[in-house]
Design a protein around this motif. Structure first.
Motif, PDB file in Angstrom:
ATOM      1  N   CYS A 197       0.813  -1.217   0.000  1.00  0.00           N
ATOM      2  CA  CYS A 197       0.000   0.000   0.000  1.00  0.00           C
ATOM      3  C   CYS A 197       0.848   1.269   0.000  1.00  0.00           C
ATOM      4  N   ASP A 198       2.176   1.121   0.194  1.00  0.00           N
ATOM      5  CA  ASP A 198       3.070   2.281   0.155  1.00  0.00           C
ATOM      6  C   ASP A 198       3.500   2.616  -1.272  1.00  0.00           C
ATOM      7  N   VAL A 199       3.207   1.747  -2.220  1.00  0.00           N
ATOM      8  CA  VAL A 199       3.544   2.006  -3.623  1.00  0.00           C
ATOM      9  C   VAL A 199       2.329   2.663  -4.273  1.00  0.00           C
ATOM     10  N   VAL A 200       2.478   3.904  -4.681  1.00  0.00           N
ATOM     11  CA  VAL A 200       1.343   4.699  -5.154  1.00  0.00           C
ATOM     12  C   VAL A 200       1.667   5.345  -6.499  1.00  0.00           C
ATOM     13  N   ALA A 201       0.622   5.822  -7.158  1.00  0.00           N
ATOM     14  CA  ALA A 201       0.792   6.596  -8.390  1.00  0.00           C
ATOM     15  C   ALA A 201       0.577   8.071  -8.072  1.00  0.00           C
ATOM     16  N   LEU A 202       1.445   8.926  -8.584  1.00  0.00           N
ATOM     17  CA  LEU A 202       1.302  10.366  -8.411  1.00  0.00           C
ATOM     18  C   LEU A 202       0.463  10.946  -9.549  1.00  0.00           C
ATOM     19  N   ASP A 203       0.290  12.237  -9.561  1.00  0.00           N
ATOM     20  CA  ASP A 203      -0.568  12.879 -10.553  1.00  0.00           C
ATOM     21  C   ASP A 203      -0.076  12.676 -11.983  1.00  0.00           C
ATOM     22  N   ASP A 204       1.226  12.420 -12.142  1.00  0.00           N
ATOM     23  CA  ASP A 204       1.745  12.196 -13.494  1.00  0.00           C
ATOM     24  C   ASP A 204       1.540  10.765 -13.962  1.00  0.00           C
ATOM     25  N   GLY A 205       0.912   9.938 -13.112  1.00  0.00           N
ATOM     26  CA  GLY A 205       0.627   8.555 -13.476  1.00  0.00           C
ATOM     27  C   GLY A 205       1.764   7.590 -13.220  1.00  0.00           C
ATOM     28  N   LEU A 206       2.886   8.088 -12.737  1.00  0.00           N
ATOM     29  CA  LEU A 206       4.038   7.233 -12.493  1.00  0.00           C
ATOM     30  C   LEU A 206       4.146   6.879 -11.012  1.00  0.00           C
ATOM     31  N   ALA A 241       5.463   6.188  -7.188  1.00  0.00           N
ATOM     32  CA  ALA A 241       6.225   6.736  -6.068  1.00  0.00           C
ATOM     33  C   ALA A 241       6.101   5.748  -4.912  1.00  0.00           C
ATOM     34  N   VAL A 242       6.997   5.883  -3.948  1.00  0.00           N
ATOM     35  CA  VAL A 242       6.951   4.994  -2.793  1.00  0.00           C
ATOM     36  C   VAL A 242       7.011   5.822  -1.517  1.00  0.00           C
ATOM     37  N   ARG A 243       6.181   5.454  -0.554  1.00  0.00           N
ATOM     38  CA  ARG A 243       6.216   6.100   0.752  1.00  0.00           C
ATOM     39  C   ARG A 243       7.233   5.381   1.633  1.00  0.00           C
ATOM     40  N   ALA A 244       8.114   6.163   2.234  1.00  0.00           N
ATOM     41  CA  ALA A 244       9.092   5.626   3.179  1.00  0.00           C
ATOM     42  C   ALA A 244       8.988   6.478   4.438  1.00  0.00           C
ATOM     43  N   GLY A 245       8.184   6.038   5.368  1.00  0.00           N
ATOM     44  CA  GLY A 245       7.889   6.868   6.527  1.00  0.00           C
ATOM     45  C   GLY A 245       7.086   8.070   6.079  1.00  0.00           C
ATOM     46  N   ALA A 246       7.565   9.276   6.427  1.00  0.00           N
ATOM     47  CA  ALA A 246       6.854  10.503   6.044  1.00  0.00           C
ATOM     48  C   ALA A 246       7.235  10.971   4.640  1.00  0.00           C
ATOM     49  N   ARG A 247       8.203  10.322   4.012  1.00  0.00           N
ATOM     50  CA  ARG A 247       8.685  10.742   2.702  1.00  0.00           C
ATOM     51  C   ARG A 247       7.897  10.053   1.596  1.00  0.00           C
ATOM     52  N   VAL A 248       7.707  10.765   0.496  1.00  0.00           N
ATOM     53  CA  VAL A 248       7.137  10.180  -0.721  1.00  0.00           C
ATOM     54  C   VAL A 248       8.164  10.404  -1.826  1.00  0.00           C
ATOM     55  N   VAL A 249       8.749   9.325  -2.319  1.00  0.00           N
ATOM     56  CA  VAL A 249       9.861   9.420  -3.262  1.00  0.00           C
ATOM     57  C   VAL A 249       9.403   8.983  -4.651  1.00  0.00           C
ATOM     58  N   PRO A 250       9.419   9.893  -5.640  1.00  0.00           N
ATOM     59  CA  PRO A 250       9.110   9.484  -7.013  1.00  0.00           C
ATOM     60  C   PRO A 250      10.180   8.516  -7.514  1.00  0.00           C
ATOM     61  N   VAL A 251       9.770   7.461  -8.175  1.00  0.00           N
ATOM     62  CA  VAL A 251      10.696   6.446  -8.674  1.00  0.00           C
ATOM     63  C   VAL A 251      11.166   6.833 -10.073  1.00  0.00           C
ATOM     64  N   ILE A 252      12.464   6.726 -10.325  1.00  0.00           N
ATOM     65  CA  ILE A 252      12.980   6.993 -11.666  1.00  0.00           C
ATOM     66  C   ILE A 252      12.166   6.190 -12.680  1.00  0.00           C
ATOM     67  N   GLU A 253      11.775   6.832 -13.749  1.00  0.00           N
ATOM     68  CA  GLU A 253      10.788   6.249 -14.664  1.00  0.00           C
ATOM     69  C   GLU A 253      11.191   4.875 -15.186  1.00  0.00           C
ATOM     70  N   GLU A 254      12.459   4.670 -15.481  1.00  0.00           N
ATOM     71  CA  GLU A 254      12.872   3.406 -16.092  1.00  0.00           C
ATOM     72  C   GLU A 254      12.682   2.206 -15.176  1.00  0.00           C
TER      73      GLU A 254
END
Length: 301
Positions: free
Chosen positions: A170-179, A181-194
């Motif tokens: 449930c920590d693996v989510v899609a952001l507004d750009d459709g790609l 991101a992963v939640r790590a505690g309070a951080r939300v880190v966009p994943v490099i597209e590749e």
């Protein structure tokens, strides 16, 4: 009929009958083309055995068609799998044989058995490609999912070992750009597209299951080496800290502001990046001068 031709014509691989029927023409034809002449009989026999195992793996994994399989990238993918099954030097020898069969030169390339590079040194683009192939050619779907998630969350999002062990589906989510991101505690880190493809399956999952090694009860990064497959004789796998550092350097080299990288990486201070400075991109000469000109930008206008 010369002895090599006879060895090739009468060879039967140690495979199940159905698989051998599918692969025998490919195996015999390739060996006849490259090893039929100017090789000792024992070399021909060894090449037949190696190519038969390779062909079996190609069919099993569906990596590509047999006719397209004798390529450098496919051979490297096979070697990555073999290094988890046999001694590294034997896997390297098989790789050399396959490259010879394919008509490829046997130059020194990425050595998967090396452990001498410091963790501060980022993986090169070729090494990252080899890591991708290592993850994608694991011997089971479970292992492919596990290793794919680990490399995507480190090379793609810069997570630490402990972060990795606590990411839930449930920590693996899609952001507004459709790609992804992963939640790590309070951080939300966009994943490099590749690297998105290795995490797509978890997007929008409401499950509390852990992404990495969900059956492991002790959620500590100290066991990551065992999770990735370390055995007494097969010790190569990508280093989590080095993959994290690769992500940090890639983001900085791409122009992501330092403060954003520090926050996304969960670092307390930029001083912790000091050891990575020697590996960051550097401009020289006129290129450096042009960069410092800031393209003629005038503040306040």
């Amino acid at each position: 009929m010369d002895i090599n031709h006879a060895i090739i014509a009468t060879y039967n691989a140690n495979l199940d009958a159905k698989t051998w029927v599918q692969t025998q023409d490919f195996v015999r034809g390739a060996i006849q083309l490259r090893f039929g002449r100017h090789h000792k009989p024992e070399q021909v026999s060894q090449a037949l055995s190696v190519l038969s195992g390779f062909a079996d793996w190609v069919l099993l994994t569906g990596a590509c068609s047999l006719e397209e399989s004798l390529r450098a990238d496919i051979i490297d993918s096979f070697t990555a799998t073999r290094e988890l099954e046999i001694l590294p030097y034997v896997a390297a020898r098989e790789r050399k044989t396959l490259r010879s069969i394919a008509g490829l030169t046997n130059t020194a390339e990425f050595d998967r058995t090396s452990t001498t590079a410091p963790v501060s040194q980022p993986y090169t683009s070729d090494e990252q490609g080899a890591i991708r192939r290592w993850a994608e050619t694991q011997p089971s779907e479970r292992r492919r999912t596990l290793c794919g998630a680990v490399v995507a969350l480190t090379l793609g999002a810069g997570l630490t070992r402990d972060n990795l062990m606590h990411v839930r589906e449930c920590d693996v989510v899609a952001l507004d750009d459709g790609l992804v991101a992963v939640r790590a505690g309070a951080r939300v880190v966009p994943v490099i597209e590749e690297w998105n493809e290795h995490l797509d399956a978890f997007i929008e999952s409401a499950s509390d299951n852990y992404v990495v090694a969900p059956d492991v009860t002790r959620r500590s990064g100290v066991g990551m080496n065992n999770i990735l497959g370390r055995t007494p004789t097969h010790s190569w796998f990508p280093d989590v800290q080095r993959m994290r550092n690769t992500w940090i350097i890639r983001c900085l080299d791409a122009g992501v502001p330092l403060r954003n990288v520090v926050d996304a990486a969960g670092l307390k201070t930029p001083e912790m990046l000091r050891r990575l400075i020697p590996f960051m991109a550097k401009l020289d000469g006129d290129a450096a001068v042009r960069a410092f000109r800031l393209e003629g930008e005038v503040m306040g206008r």
